[in-house]
Design a protein around this motif. Structure first.
Motif, PDB file in Angstrom:
ATOM      1  N   ALA A 172       8.662   2.985   2.156  1.00 21.85           N
ATOM      2  CA  ALA A 172       8.206   1.617   2.452  1.00 21.85           C
ATOM      3  C   ALA A 172       8.916   1.009   3.693  1.00 21.85           C
ATOM      4  O   ALA A 172       9.327   1.065   4.434  1.00 21.85           O
ATOM      5  N   PHE A 173      11.288   1.212   2.866  1.00 21.56           N
ATOM      6  CA  PHE A 173      11.640   1.313   3.691  1.00 21.56           C
ATOM      7  C   PHE A 173      11.950   2.184   4.701  1.00 21.56           C
ATOM      8  O   PHE A 173      12.340   1.244   6.092  1.00 21.56           O
ATOM      9  N   TYR A 174      11.399   3.626   4.087  1.00 19.46           N
ATOM     10  CA  TYR A 174      11.485   4.385   5.270  1.00 19.46           C
ATOM     11  C   TYR A 174      10.783   3.964   7.207  1.00 19.46           C
ATOM     12  O   TYR A 174      11.304   4.395   8.192  1.00 19.46           O
ATOM     13  N   LEU A 175       9.284   3.742   6.563  1.00 23.96           N
ATOM     14  CA  LEU A 175       8.765   3.606   7.392  1.00 23.96           C
ATOM     15  C   LEU A 175       9.454   1.983   8.888  1.00 23.96           C
ATOM     16  O   LEU A 175       9.057   2.017   9.708  1.00 23.96           O
ATOM     17  N   PHE A 176       9.134   0.654   7.622  1.00 25.46           N
ATOM     18  CA  PHE A 176      10.051  -0.023   8.357  1.00 25.46           C
ATOM     19  C   PHE A 176      11.153   0.306   9.014  1.00 25.46           C
ATOM     20  O   PHE A 176      11.277  -0.563  10.300  1.00 25.46           O
ATOM     21  N   TYR A 224       0.723  -0.877   0.301  1.00 26.53           N
ATOM     22  CA  TYR A 224       0.106  -0.224  -0.247  1.00 26.53           C
ATOM     23  C   TYR A 224       0.920   1.692  -0.020  1.00 26.53           C
ATOM     24  O   TYR A 224       0.413   2.276  -1.019  1.00 26.53           O
ATOM     25  N   VAL A 225       1.457   1.232   0.612  1.00 26.96           N
ATOM     26  CA  VAL A 225       2.360   2.268   1.130  1.00 26.96           C
ATOM     27  C   VAL A 225       3.276   2.548  -0.747  1.00 26.96           C
ATOM     28  O   VAL A 225       3.999   3.814  -0.923  1.00 26.96           O
ATOM     29  N   GLY A 226       3.911   1.571  -1.131  1.00 25.52           N
ATOM     30  CA  GLY A 226       4.561   1.924  -2.211  1.00 25.52           C
ATOM     31  C   GLY A 226       3.733   1.936  -3.316  1.00 25.52           C
ATOM     32  O   GLY A 226       4.312   3.038  -4.498  1.00 25.52           O
ATOM     33  N   GLU A 227       2.473   1.669  -3.241  1.00 22.70           N
ATOM     34  CA  GLU A 227       1.347   1.845  -4.562  1.00 22.70           C
ATOM     35  C   GLU A 227       1.250   3.557  -4.196  1.00 22.70           C
ATOM     36  O   GLU A 227       1.196   4.362  -5.413  1.00 22.70           O
ATOM     37  N   HIS A 228       0.779   4.325  -3.076  1.00 18.26           N
ATOM     38  CA  HIS A 228       0.942   4.942  -2.843  1.00 18.26           C
ATOM     39  C   HIS A 228       1.348   6.234  -2.845  1.00 18.26           C
ATOM     40  O   HIS A 228       1.403   7.303  -3.312  1.00 18.26           O
TER      41      HIS A 228
END
Length: 422
Positions: A182-186, A172-176
């Motif tokens: 996505a890497f920053y978040l995790f 979801y994060v990558g698509e939007h």
């Protein structure tokens, strides 16, 4: 602010058994979250891989090299992690490796070249993650001796949640918002968790008694471990399971796309969700069964594992041969359920025949061998795909489960008692 209770295991002579209850559960919760990130950070790359290919123009071979770098780094370093976990503070090892792989994950979002991905996502992330499992499982095994399989099984459920939720969240994060975020978040969440871990979990006593071990000492430890046939057979059985698991995770989404015409999103979700839902239920039920019967006969843990592989084998075959989606998903669930029985006692069975001072080392060697065996599964299935077809290739994985079950049965009824008493 409440101070954490010192990290020493009390006996009835030193205080009531309930004195450490709060800390023990706090440790389990924090390690569960760390293991969740251990698995999730490993999956992010696969989830956002199409976006990376599109944005950076990397070839399939280059993307495969990045993925292989993590597996091989993990397999080569995990024995080192096991030996260190038996000699130095497991709390420090866990905290620093969580921080290290989380920083590497965060900075993977800045990668723009093949070399950067190999070094950050492959070597750094894989190397950091390699130091987690041996120390985490050894520490939990020490703290919960009477509920060892159940506690380790709760810890194991982080694998299933990590794989499934990382796919949903990272996708979801990558698509939007872009694959970088996505890497920053995790990675950012892991850095925060490392700070909490260091502040809440006190340094364990192993740090004050750790001595300098020579290569000869390490060699002697390895020889003691490999001379136990039960450990060797447990390792080979684990290799059979990892071979099946890696092959299934790699090819099942493509199988569903080819056979039922699903979208990549639907295939990715369906191939993971039903299997890991079954595994979640299986790991908890298998632990309860093993803990109950192990009070009477400790070899029951190996028997439960052997039964899990044997009962799971028909579902692997059914999974690849079913003619409808509902039947395929039912087979995935059954495959996962009995895979969970096996998972529930991977560490607990090993600890029945390995002395406490060598447990982290033994698990590190076991992981290394299993991952090095399992790494070949995607390649072999890919070789078979053009000639025999993916359906036949996946069906053949059931034979690996039968072989693994036989190895564990041999260990439990021929060698277990002798190795446990040695």
């Amino acid at each position: 602010m409440t101070k954490p209770i010192p990290d020493t295991e009390p006996t009835p002579a030193h205080g009531p058994p309930t004195a450490r209850t709060g800390y023990r559960w706090e440790l389990l919760v924090l390690l569960w979250l760390a293991f969740f990130l251990n698995q999730a950070d490993r999956q992010i790359f696969s989830v956002v891989l199409p976006l990376i290919r599109r944005d950076l123009g990397l070839s399939d071979a280059e993307l495969g090299l990045i993925a292989s770098a993590l597996v091989w780094t993990y397999g080569l370093l995990v024995p080192v992690a096991g030996f260190l976990g038996d000699r130095f503070s497991r709390r420090n090892i866990l905290g620093f490796c969580l921080l290290f792989w989380s920083v590497a994950t965060l900075f993977t979002g800045f990668c723009a070249t093949l070399l950067q991905f190999v070094l950050l996502r492959g070597v750094a992330t894989g190397g950091g993650e390699a130091f987690y499992a041996p120390s985490a499982n050894a520490l939990l095994g020490e703290r919960y001796p009477e509920k060892r399989a159940f506690v380790l099984s709760i810890h194991q459920t982080a694998v299933y949640f990590g794989i499934i939720l990382s796919g949903l969240i990272a996708g979801y994060v990558g698509e939007h918002y872009g694959w970088q975020r996505a890497f920053y978040l995790f990675g950012g969440f892991g850095i925060l968790l490392a700070a909490v871990f260091f502040s809440r979990i006190p340094k364990d006593i192993r740090a004050s008694v750790a001595d300098s071990q020579t290569l000869a000492d390490v060699g002697r430890t390895a020889r003691v471990i490999v001379r136990k046939p039960t450990v060797v057979l447990l390792t080979l059985g684990f290799g059979c399971m990892v071979f099946v698991n890696v092959g299934y995770l790699t090819w099942m989404p493509s199988f569903l796309v080819d056979k039922f015409g699903l979208s990549l999103t639907d295939a990715g979700f369906s191939s993971l969700f039903y299997h890991h839902l079954g595994a979640f239920l299986g790991v908890l039920s298998g632990a309860r069964i093993a803990d109950h019967y192990a009070r009477i006969n400790p070899r029951s843990r190996l028997v439960v594992q052997s039964a899990g592989l044997l009962l799971g084998a028909p579902f692997i075959y059914w999974m690849s041969q079913a003619d409808s989606q509902p039947l395929t998903y039912a087979a995935l669930f059954g495959f996962g359920m009995f895979r969970g029985w096996y998972d529930s006692n991977i560490v607990a069975s090993l600890y029945e025949v390995v002395p406490d001072r060598m447990r982290s080392s033994a698990y590190g060697l076991m992981l290394a061998c299993a991952f090095l065996i399992g790494a070949s599964a995607p390649y072999l299935l890919g070789v078979l795909k053009p000639t025999l077809g993916l359906s036949t290739g996946l069906a053949s994985l059931s034979a690996c489960y039968v072989l693994g079950s036989g190895l564990l049965g041999l260990a439990s009824f021929v060698y277990f008692q002798r190795d446990r008493e040695a």
